[in-house]
Design a protein around this motif. Structure first.
Motif: not given
Length: 294
Positions: A34, A37, A40, A42, A146, A244
């Motif tokens: 990941w 972001d 959601s 960081e 991810h 997310a």
């Protein structure tokens, strides 16, 4: 500062800020970690030390004195120093400072070593007690992966495989993420699968004990998998937030504080206790499984 280690299968980036994993890419250039972001979450792949999760009112006691511990300890954001580096391995260290002593009254040296072996990245924690008293702590990983791993799939196409006849116990948490000291069997499909959905994490993380010491994130529709092994960790957290596209696999040595209890480090039952002059070592690993030979 970021360091890169690589071999023919994986390229891994690691930050000196807390030793956070920043990237895990395979030989095809596919990113498995990941990438953070602010809408959601960081972070990407932090390490947790010297405490896992929350302390009640951000407070704990030791030898009759109150101290204040931030969420997941102080390693996140702390600058680590280079200890050793090769093409496929890296070691970073963090030592006692006045800042750490104000939060946690122990003298220590923490070394984290990342090592590539084929398509596997191992992460090894070494904690040395350099003080005169027994040291109490927790340590663990918090990497986010991810999901989906393939652009034509969605989050709900994936599941976590615990292996045959798994029977992990879920440790129930309060709405504000403290331990309730009540456990229930984690419901698995066919005795092994936990299907991913964002609704699964409506009450934050799923935390468990008595789980198998390795799991796989997979989809029946994909050849890409993430395999995590944590042979010496007693607890495992699985987490997602904000709908997310990621899932965190969190191997932990200990647990957050119990609900409404300001923990005494010397009596919290799941903390590691390390005698003066001794070293503690714990290693977990992540393997990227796709079309390559493993």
């Amino acid at each position: 500062m970021n360091y890169t280690i690589k071999n023919q299968y994986l390229t891994v980036e690691i930050s000196t800020s807390g030793g956070e994993l920043r990237s895990v890419r395979d030989a095809e250039g596919t990113e498995y970690l990941w990438q953070g972001d602010p809408a959601s979450w960081e972070e990407r792949g932090p390490n947790l030390f010297p405490y896992i999760g929350r302390t009640t009112r951000q407070t704990y006691t030791y030898q009759g004195k109150e101290y204040h511990m931030p969420l997941h300890g102080f390693l996140i954001g702390s600058e680590m120093e280079l200890a050793d580096r090769t093409d496929d391995s890296l070691s970073l260290c963090l030592n006692t400072s006045q800042k750490t002593l104000e939060i946690w009254p122990f003298h220590f040296c923490l070394t984290i070593t990342w090592k590539l072996d084929g398509s596997t990245l191992s992460v090894s924690y070494q904690v040395e007690n350099q003080g005169e008293n027994t040291m109490y702590f927790g340590i663990g990983g918090h990497p986010g992966f991810h999901i989906p791993m393939d652009s034509d799939l969605v989050f709900n196409d994936y599941r976590i495989d615990f292996g045959k006849n798994a029977s992990p116990q879920q440790i129930l948490l309060s709405d504000d993420c403290f331990v309730l000291e009540k456990n229930v069997p984690l419901k698995l499909e066919e005795g092994r699968y936990l299907s991913l959905s964002h609704e699964l994490f409506a009450r934050d993380a799923i935390v468990m004990k008595n789980m198998p010491k390795e799991i796989t994130i997979e989809s029946p529709k994909s050849h890409r998998k993430i395999h995590a092994a944590f042979p010496d960790m007693d607890y495992l957290g699985i987490w997602n937030c904000g709908n997310a596209p990621f899932v965190c696999i969190e191997p932990w040595s200990s647990l957050p504080s119990r609900k409404d209890l300001v923990e005494d480090l010397e009596t919290q039952p799941n903390l590691i206790s390390l005698e003066a002059g001794k070293k503690y070592i714990n290693t977990w690993s992540v393997s990227v499984l796709s079309n390559i030979e493993n």
